[in-house]
Design an enzyme around this catalytic site. Structure first.
Site, PDB file in Angstrom:
ATOM      1  N   LYS A 119       0.810  -1.215   0.000  1.00  0.00           N
ATOM      2  CA  LYS A 119       0.000   0.000   0.000  1.00  0.00           C
ATOM      3  C   LYS A 119       0.844   1.267   0.000  1.00  0.00           C
ATOM      4  O   LYS A 119       0.450   2.287  -0.567  1.00  0.00           O
ATOM      5  CB  LYS A 119      -0.958   0.002   1.191  1.00  0.00           C
ATOM      6  CG  LYS A 119      -1.807  -1.252   1.327  1.00  0.00           C
ATOM      7  CD  LYS A 119      -2.550  -1.610   0.060  1.00  0.00           C
ATOM      8  CE  LYS A 119      -3.454  -2.793   0.255  1.00  0.00           C
ATOM      9  NZ  LYS A 119      -3.327  -3.856  -0.706  1.00  0.00           N
ATOM     10  N   GLU A 203      -2.778   7.267   7.471  1.00  0.00           N
ATOM     11  CA  GLU A 203      -3.567   8.122   6.593  1.00  0.00           C
ATOM     12  C   GLU A 203      -4.547   8.926   7.429  1.00  0.00           C
ATOM     13  O   GLU A 203      -4.970   8.480   8.500  1.00  0.00           O
ATOM     14  CB  GLU A 203      -4.371   7.293   5.586  1.00  0.00           C
ATOM     15  CG  GLU A 203      -3.597   6.774   4.419  1.00  0.00           C
ATOM     16  CD  GLU A 203      -4.485   6.042   3.423  1.00  0.00           C
ATOM     17  OE1 GLU A 203      -3.986   5.712   2.349  1.00  0.00           O
ATOM     18  OE2 GLU A 203      -5.669   5.786   3.728  1.00  0.00           O
ATOM     19  N   ARG A 295      -6.389  -7.890  -9.403  1.00  0.00           N
ATOM     20  CA  ARG A 295      -7.133  -9.127  -9.652  1.00  0.00           C
ATOM     21  C   ARG A 295      -8.553  -8.768 -10.055  1.00  0.00           C
ATOM     22  O   ARG A 295      -8.928  -7.599 -10.045  1.00  0.00           O
ATOM     23  CB  ARG A 295      -7.169  -9.976  -8.377  1.00  0.00           C
ATOM     24  CG  ARG A 295      -7.697  -9.176  -7.173  1.00  0.00           C
ATOM     25  CD  ARG A 295      -7.942 -10.013  -5.957  1.00  0.00           C
ATOM     26  NE  ARG A 295      -8.194  -9.214  -4.764  1.00  0.00           N
ATOM     27  CZ  ARG A 295      -9.329  -8.617  -4.445  1.00  0.00           C
ATOM     28  NH1 ARG A 295     -10.351  -8.698  -5.281  1.00  0.00           N
ATOM     29  NH2 ARG A 295      -9.469  -7.928  -3.335  1.00  0.00           N
TER      30      ARG A 295
END
Length: 451
Positions: A119, A203, A295
């Site tokens: 990430k 975050e 995916r």
């Protein structure tokens, strides 16, 4: 180099395995289904051309065992493998080992999975592609001192997230310095246990957010978007209800959002189908990239309903070396589609898992109705895996018509005797906030707490 797939091994189970088999059949591709001992009678095993048992029920001894799956590929003579979603679908090691064996991996290469699966690296890559990200730490947070310093710069509340996380796991929220000091070591241990990687980053926590994602398909050179989906109805950061296009999103925001997804996909030379996830801050009217899923997604169905594009077939063709057949100017969003996840869980008992034999199954039909599942009457749902039984999807010319159709078919649907989330969706489809689109990522949790 074009090397059309002839024999495809499906390294997954359940409804996504059935979906892959159907796409392969239409392309004339033979299929090999791997199964655990608990899945010998699943629908995908009945449909595939060949079946290979790879281990006992627990996933770590079957569907997550790379060596067993590689042996099945070799034994079956398969020239390609599709990982579906979950399990090994975003394992760079698995993709690398498959390629080293001279077999086609239906998805991006290992380097791309590694780059976008982490990430922190994904955030940095997005920034380099001029895609906005949620304000946060510049990289991984090494220790609590760095976390406290970063949090002061970001401003509380903050989200502590696992760098290798996914599926909503490995996330905690700190509203103060004291909370951050408490949860940081807990989050590190959780990340280590869940992902074998204790890396964390921070975050800003956007309190009034909607979860929007963009479906892309690319061939390594060129990418297109297939519009956006909204997944704001979530429980414990697990999606419950998905729809396309997003409700209440201005056209200029939609265009900017989708363009940014294409920009990022082309920036990393992405190959295959993928999804870029964003948070839309309703207070600031701004969107921020949060992660990329390298995916196919559970909710790809609603995109297929509004575009009439077979995403699985496109994945298989691209994996076989064909160039991307889609052109942006030829893609249109038609009407509105909604998907609800039907899980073997009891909403009345805090969503406690409810595996067991499905004795009755009534599936609705009619125009604009689709049911993707891996179940049938008499099927025994094993206790080892995700509780998803199937996905009920509807299409309507407008969002209102899609919701009305969903309400009708939910009343027609029947799965029993074990509890499922069917009753939950019958309530949600009649709720005024849901019908008007006035929801956020914390709406469902609050709604459930009042019940």
């Amino acid at each position: 180099m074009t090397q059309p797939i002839k024999k495809l091994l499906i390294a997954n189970r359940g409804e996504i395995a059935v979906r892959i088999i159907r796409a392969a059949r239409e392309l004339g591709i033979k299929t090999v289904q791997v199964v655990s001992s608990a899945d010998r009678d699943m629908l995908a095993a009945r449909m595939a051309d060949e079946v290979i048992e790879i281990g006992p029920g627990p996933a770590n001894k079957s569907y997550l065992d790379i060596e067993r799956i590689l042996a099945a590929i070799d034994h079956s003579g398969s020239d390609a493998v599709h990982p579906g979603y979950g399990f090994l679908s975003e394992s760079a090691e698995f993709a690398r080992r498959v390629s080293e064996q001279g077999v086609i991996f239906c998805g991006p290469d290992a380097a791309t999975i590694e780059r976008m699966g982490d990430k922190v690296n994904a955030r940095l890559t997005a920034i380099s592609a001029d895609v906005p990200v949620v304000p946060g730490s510049k990289g991984r947070i090494a220790n609590i001192a760095d976390a406290l310093q970063s949090a002061e710069a970001i401003g509380y509340p903050v989200m502590v997230k696992a760098a290798a996380g996914g599926g909503g796991r490995g996330i905690r929220i700190a509203a103060s310095r004291q909370e951050l000091e408490k949860i940081f070591p807990e989050a590190m241990n959780e990340a280590r246990a869940g992902f074998n990687d204790d890396g964390l980053y921070l975050e800003a926590f956007i309190q009034n957010a909607r979860h929007i994602e963009v479906q892309i398909v690319a061939d390594g050179k060129r990418a297109v978007h297939l519009f956006e989906r909204e997944c704001s109805l979530q429980r414990r950061r697990q999606k419950v209800w998905e729809e396309a296009p997003a409700a209440l999103l201005a056209n200029d925001v939609r265009q900017s959002l989708c363009a940014s997804a294409v920009r990022l996909a082309e920036h990393v030379h992405y190959r295959g189908a993928g999804t870029l996830e964003y948070l839309y801050d309703m207070d600031r009217e701004a969107f921020y990239f949060i992660e990329m899923n390298t995916r196919i997604q559970v909710e790809h169905t609603v995109t297929e309903m509004i575009t009439q594009v077979d995403l699985l077939a496109e994945m298989l063709l691209i994996a076989g070396g064909a160039p991307l057949s889609l052109h942006q100017e030829d893609l249109y969003c038609r009407g509105h589609a909604i998907e609800v996840r039907l899980n073997a869980e009891d909403p009345a008992r805090n969503f406690f898992p409810a595996p067991g034999v499905i004795e009755t199954l009534t599936v609705p039909g009619g125009p604009g109705v689709r049911f993707d599942s891996g179940i049938y009457a008499g099927y025994k749902v094993p206790p080892f895996y995700d509780s998803l039984l199937g996905k009920l999807i509807v299409w309507g010319a407008t969002r209102e018509k899609a919701i009305n159709r969903l309400a009708a078919v939910l009343n027609e649907m029947d799965i029993g005797p074990q509890p499922t989330t069917l009753a939950l969706h019958r309530q949600l489809v009649m709720d005024e906030d849901v019908r008007s689109g006035s929801v956020s990522t914390n709406w469902l949790e609050n709604w459930l707490n009042t019940r």
